[in-house]
Design an enzyme around this catalytic site. Sequence first.
Site, mmCIF file in Angstrom:
data_model
loop_
_atom_site.group_PDB
_atom_site.id
_atom_site.type_symbol
_atom_site.label_atom_id
_atom_site.label_comp_id
_atom_site.label_asym_id
_atom_site.label_seq_id
_atom_site.Cartn_x
_atom_site.Cartn_y
_atom_site.Cartn_z
ATOM 1 C CB THR A 1 -0.940 -0.002 1.217
ATOM 2 O OG1 THR A 1 -1.798 -1.155 1.141
ATOM 3 C CG2 THR A 1 -1.790 1.251 1.257
ATOM 4 C CG ASP B 1 -1.937 5.990 8.679
ATOM 5 O OD1 ASP B 1 -1.791 5.059 7.858
ATOM 6 O OD2 ASP B 1 -1.484 5.930 9.844
#
Length: 549
Positions: free
Chosen positions: A80, A163
Site C-alpha cells: 500500500t 493514513d
Amino acid sequence: MFKKALAALMLAAPLTVLAQPPAPAASSGAAPRLIIAISVDQFSGDLFNEYRPYYSGGLKRLSEGAVFPRGYQSHAATETCPGHSTILTGSRPSRTGIIANSWIDLNAARADKMIYCAEDESHPGSSSGNYVASPIHLRVPTLGGRMKAANPATRVVSIAGKDRAAIMMGGSKADQVWWLGPKGYVSYPNVPTPPLVDRVNQIFAQRLATTNPGFDLPQQCGPKDFPVGTGPGKSVGTGRFARPADSFSAFRASPEQDAMTLAFAAAAIDSMGLGKQGQTDIISIGLSATDLIGHAYGTEGTESCIQIDRLDRELGSFFDQLDKQGIDYVVVLTADHGGHDLPERHRQNAMPMEQRVERALMPRALSEAVAARTGIGGKELIRGDGPAGDLYFDHSLSRAQRAKVEAATLALLRAHPQVETVFTKAQIAAAPSPSGPPESWSLLQEARASFDAERSGDLLLLLKPRVTPIADPIKGAVATHGSPWDTDRRVPILFWRKGLRHFEQPLGVETADIMPTLAALIHLPVPKGEIDGRCLDLIAGEGDSCEGN
C-alpha cells in the site's frame, strides 16, 4: 447509502450548487480547475476487467475516457505505502524512499526495529504500531506540492480510509490531510478540526451506531455465492456485509467505508470551493475498502463482487454531484497494487498448485535455522516483516560471521521449493534503473525499482508465483498481495474529463506516468531528471496533451 450520507453532509454545509456555469470541454485546451486523483486500494487489473461488463455508474464513466487497462505498479514490493507513493510523485519507490509498508532500521532505539512508512519515529515511546503519523519518509514532492510551489494559492487536500494513502498522495505540503480512525476522520497532531470534519464525524458516529442488515446480492454475483473453508468452522465467500452496531472493524471492511470517504470528499470540495477559483486545485481520495475486503474474504467471493458493484454506484453519485456544481475537473483512477485470491478457492477452481507459504520461511524460523547451521547464536541473526521481501542481518556480526550467515541463508533459501529467487543488496545496487515496457522487466529490474540503499535489506526474498505469503488464514487475513508477479503489479489507470475522446491503450504503462500526465494538463513544467515517469498523451488521434512538457 452514499446519497443519504452525502445529503446529510450537504445540508450541514453552506453550499451554492445552483446556477453554476457549465464546465468547459477538454478540447478547449484550458487547464482543468480541479484534479481528482482516486486510488482504489487493491483494485487489480484483474478485478477491473472481470466486472467491466457490469459497470453502470462511475466506473462506466471512467471507462469511457482514456483507458490504460495494463497500468503497472512496476516495482517488486507491491504494498500500500509504496504504491501510493508512486501515484502523484511520478517516481518509483527507489526514488520516493517508500520501499515497503514497514522496514527494519537496526539502529532504531525501539526493540522491534520496525519503522512504519508514515510515522515519525523520533517521538518518544512510539512504535510501528503506535505512532505519530507523518510524511517525513517521503523523499520527493507530490504533484500538489509542485503545484503549490508554482502557485501558493493552490489548495491541496487528501482524504482516505488509511493514513498512508492520504499521506503519500497528499505529500508534505498539503493543506488538509484526513484519514479514518475509530472515532472518525483524523489528521496530524495539533491540526485543528474544521466544522465540516466535525459534522462528518458526527454522521460517521451515527452510522456506526446503527446496524447494517447487509447488501443485496447483484445478479452478476450469484455464481460467486458458495462457501470456501479457511479453517475449522470458518469460511468466506457468501458474505453480504451485515454489521452489528459499533463494529468499526466491520465498517472498515465493507462498502460503507468508501461511501463515507466519498461523501466527505464531495462535501470538502464544495465547502472549500475547490475548482472554483482562478487556479487549479487538487484533491486525492484513497478508497481503502476493496483492500480490507480482499484481505478478509479474498477477491473472488460475493464480498468482493458486492464491493465493486457498490464502488461503481458510489463513484457515479460522487461524479453526478460534481457535475451539478459546474466544476471543470479531470479524474484519474488507479490502484496502489493488485491482489491475489486465497489459495483454497483457487484450488477449487482449476488451480490445484496454489499453496500457502511454509513457516520455515518466516524470519524468526529462518534465523533459528541459520543459527543452527552456522553455530552463531545468542542473537536474532535475521529480521524481516514476513516470509517475503527484505531481510536484514544483525549489525553486531563480525565481517567473517556476516559472510557465514549470508552464505548459509542463501543456501537455505535457494534450496527451498517455494522460493523463486534471492537477490543480495550488492546485486540490486549494481543493477541499472529499469527502463522500457514495465511488463517486460526482469525480477532484478523490479527489485531495483524498489531499492533504497539506506532502507532496503541485505537480501530480497521473492516467492514463486501462486504461493500466498500467509501461513495461517485462521489468525487474520486469508489473502494478500506484495509479490513481484502481475497479479499484484497490474492495475487500471483511467483518465476522464468532459469532452475527452475515448481511447484504449492495451500496452503497459506505469503509475509513475500519472503525475507528469496531469502536470501537462495544467501546463506545469516538471524536470524529467527529477522523476521516473513520462507524460501520457490523452488526446486520441491528432494532437498531443504532452506537447511542451
